[in-house]
Design a protein around this motif. Structure first.
Motif, PDB file in Angstrom:
ATOM      1  N   SER A  84      28.958  28.468  -8.109  1.00  0.00           N
ATOM      2  CA  SER A  84      30.116  29.122  -7.567  1.00  0.00           C
ATOM      3  C   SER A  84      29.920  29.214  -6.201  1.00  0.00           C
ATOM      4  CB  SER A  84      30.643  30.141  -8.453  1.00  0.00           C
ATOM      5  OG  SER A  84      31.960  30.886  -8.022  1.00  0.00           O
ATOM      6  N   ILE A  85      30.827  28.413  -5.344  1.00  0.00           N
ATOM      7  CA  ILE A  85      30.529  28.516  -3.901  1.00  0.00           C
ATOM      8  C   ILE A  85      31.613  29.182  -3.250  1.00  0.00           C
ATOM      9  CG2 ILE A  85      30.042  26.836  -2.143  1.00  0.00           C
ATOM     10  CD1 ILE A  85      28.925  24.799  -4.150  1.00  0.00           C
ATOM     11  N   TYR A  86      31.348  29.871  -2.218  1.00  0.00           N
ATOM     12  CA  TYR A  86      32.140  30.649  -1.308  1.00  0.00           C
ATOM     13  C   TYR A  86      31.942  30.214  -0.010  1.00  0.00           C
ATOM     14  CZ  TYR A  86      32.904  33.785  -5.502  1.00  0.00           C
ATOM     15  OH  TYR A  86      32.860  34.224  -6.619  1.00  0.00           O
ATOM     16  N   THR A  87      32.771  29.519   0.521  1.00  0.00           N
ATOM     17  CA  THR A  87      32.483  28.748   2.101  1.00  0.00           C
ATOM     18  C   THR A  87      33.853  28.442   2.719  1.00  0.00           C
ATOM     19  OG1 THR A  87      31.432  27.078   3.089  1.00  0.00           O
ATOM     20  CG2 THR A  87      32.791  26.595   1.063  1.00  0.00           C
ATOM     21  N   THR A  88      33.755  28.500   3.957  1.00  0.00           N
ATOM     22  CA  THR A  88      34.472  28.089   4.864  1.00  0.00           C
ATOM     23  C   THR A  88      35.055  26.430   4.729  1.00  0.00           C
ATOM     24  OG1 THR A  88      33.204  27.944   6.764  1.00  0.00           O
ATOM     25  CG2 THR A  88      34.187  29.799   6.618  1.00  0.00           C
TER      26      THR A  88
ATOM     27  N   CYS B  61      39.368  22.964  13.850  1.00  0.00           N
ATOM     28  CA  CYS B  61      40.113  22.989  12.751  1.00  0.00           C
ATOM     29  C   CYS B  61      41.794  23.287  12.973  1.00  0.00           C
ATOM     30  CB  CYS B  61      39.742  24.373  11.650  1.00  0.00           C
ATOM     31  SG  CYS B  61      38.372  23.909  10.453  1.00  0.00           S
ATOM     32  N   ARG B  62      42.190  23.180  14.229  1.00  0.00           N
ATOM     33  CA  ARG B  62      43.541  23.586  14.815  1.00  0.00           C
ATOM     34  C   ARG B  62      44.018  25.102  14.078  1.00  0.00           C
ATOM     35  NH1 ARG B  62      43.105  18.255  13.845  1.00  0.00           N
ATOM     36  NH2 ARG B  62      44.730  18.178  11.999  1.00  0.00           N
ATOM     37  N   GLY B  63      43.115  25.777  14.251  1.00  0.00           N
ATOM     38  CA  GLY B  63      43.569  27.102  13.630  1.00  0.00           C
ATOM     39  C   GLY B  63      43.843  27.313  12.053  1.00  0.00           C
ATOM     40  N   LYS B  64      43.219  26.136  11.293  1.00  0.00           N
ATOM     41  CA  LYS B  64      43.402  26.121   9.789  1.00  0.00           C
ATOM     42  C   LYS B  64      42.077  26.431   9.110  1.00  0.00           C
ATOM     43  CE  LYS B  64      47.587  23.447   9.866  1.00  0.00           C
ATOM     44  NZ  LYS B  64      48.283  22.158   9.572  1.00  0.00           N
TER      45      LYS B  64
ATOM     46  N   ILE C  22      41.877  19.253   7.821  1.00  0.00           N
ATOM     47  CA  ILE C  22      41.534  17.630   7.272  1.00  0.00           C
ATOM     48  C   ILE C  22      41.803  17.209   6.189  1.00  0.00           C
ATOM     49  CG2 ILE C  22      39.112  16.392   7.126  1.00  0.00           C
ATOM     50  CD1 ILE C  22      37.809  17.715   9.115  1.00  0.00           C
ATOM     51  N   ASN C  23      41.775  17.938   5.385  1.00  0.00           N
ATOM     52  CA  ASN C  23      42.283  17.664   3.909  1.00  0.00           C
ATOM     53  C   ASN C  23      42.535  19.016   3.164  1.00  0.00           C
ATOM     54  OD1 ASN C  23      42.395  16.131   1.573  1.00  0.00           O
ATOM     55  ND2 ASN C  23      40.262  16.328   1.242  1.00  0.00           N
ATOM     56  N   GLU C  24      43.634  19.014   2.664  1.00  0.00           N
ATOM     57  CA  GLU C  24      44.406  19.906   1.878  1.00  0.00           C
ATOM     58  C   GLU C  24      43.782  19.955   0.480  1.00  0.00           C
ATOM     59  OE1 GLU C  24      46.110  22.394   2.686  1.00  0.00           O
ATOM     60  OE2 GLU C  24      46.616  21.555   4.837  1.00  0.00           O
ATOM     61  N   ILE C  25      43.378  20.953  -0.260  1.00  0.00           N
ATOM     62  CA  ILE C  25      42.728  20.878  -1.265  1.00  0.00           C
ATOM     63  C   ILE C  25      43.650  20.663  -2.566  1.00  0.00           C
ATOM     64  CG2 ILE C  25      41.302  22.382  -2.898  1.00  0.00           C
ATOM     65  CD1 ILE C  25      40.218  23.572  -0.517  1.00  0.00           C
ATOM     66  N   ASP C  26      43.105  19.836  -3.162  1.00  0.00           N
ATOM     67  CA  ASP C  26      43.536  19.322  -4.508  1.00  0.00           C
ATOM     68  C   ASP C  26      43.159  19.955  -5.592  1.00  0.00           C
ATOM     69  OD1 ASP C  26      46.121  17.871  -3.364  1.00  0.00           O
ATOM     70  OD2 ASP C  26      44.864  16.271  -3.073  1.00  0.00           O
TER      71      ASP C  26
ATOM     72  N   GLY D  76      31.934  16.610   7.621  1.00  0.00           N
ATOM     73  CA  GLY D  76      33.272  16.274   7.078  1.00  0.00           C
ATOM     74  C   GLY D  76      34.247  17.549   7.122  1.00  0.00           C
ATOM     75  N   VAL D  77      34.835  17.851   6.005  1.00  0.00           N
ATOM     76  CA  VAL D  77      35.529  19.115   5.766  1.00  0.00           C
ATOM     77  C   VAL D  77      34.796  20.506   5.875  1.00  0.00           C
ATOM     78  CG1 VAL D  77      37.470  18.062   4.579  1.00  0.00           C
ATOM     79  CG2 VAL D  77      35.718  19.267   3.295  1.00  0.00           C
TER      80      VAL D  77
END
Length: 203
Positions: A188-192, A43-46, A197-201, A162-163
């Motif tokens: 309702s999902i709580y996850t890493t 994740c390159r620290g992200k 890879i993809n910024e959330i829109d 994927g992400v």
């Protein structure tokens, strides 16, 4: 000093185990390479922790366009008060909102097994497959025990693609509504999540 010694011993044992695994794997023709920096190397620290909500349109076995099918049962299923041993496979539509005509995000696919002799407790093995929205092309795996009589049920986020590679977390499932042969489930999902890879829109 004792604490540092204990840490040193643990690290030494870990290295020995990894070395033994690599040697054993090579003997079997496998190539095993230790990866440094997990999970930041991916994740390159992200890596972030997120919460999102989706709805599942579950069409029962009696619906004319059912997305649920019985595929197996046990010798006692017919007489069991909980339907013990019944196995169902599903391929339900996943949407942004509770309305079945709201934007489609993908499918929820997998197995539901009646696995409790005294109450209706379902062992779930499910995969969210996202074909649209910010997670398009990714999957998220959900496991656990679903006691459907409860107002809300907690399940495990056990991984994904994927992400959602290396995903971990939990999901809260609630029944949003039930009409003839259709149940709308609220997740309702709580996850890493790997933001590299993809910024959330918005969904």
């Amino acid at each position: 000093m004792a604490k540092l010694f204990s840490i040193g011993v643990i690290l030494t044992i870990s290295c020995l185990l990894a070395s033994t695994l690599s040697v054993g794997a090579r003997k079997q023709g496998l190539i095993v390479e230790e990866v440094a920096g997990f999970p930041d190397s991916f994740c390159r620290g992200k890596e972030k922790f997120i919460n999102f909500r989706v709805f599942v349109q579950d069409l029962s076995v009696n619906h004319p366009n059912t997305t649920t099918y019985d595929v197996a049962q046990a010798s006692i299923t017919a007489t069991s008060k909980t339907g013990f041993g019944k196995v169902r496979v599903i391929d339900d539509l996943v949407t942004v909102g509770p309305d079945g005509n709201s934007k489609a995000l993908g499918r929820l696919q997998g197995l539901l097994t009646r696995a409790d002799l005294t109450t209706i407790g379902i062992a779930v093995n499910l995969n969210f497959y996202f074909s649209a929205g910010p997670f398009a092309g990714s999957t998220l795996s959900i496991l656990g025990r679903n006691e459907i009589a409860l107002a809300q049920r907690e399940l495990v986020v056990a991984g994904g693609t994927g992400v959602f590679r290396f995903a971990r977390g939990y999901a809260i499932q609630k029944t949003n509504s039930t009409i003839t042969n259709v149940s709308v489930l609220d997740y309702s999902i709580y996850t890493t999540y790997c933001a590299a890879i993809n910024e959330i829109d918005e969904m």
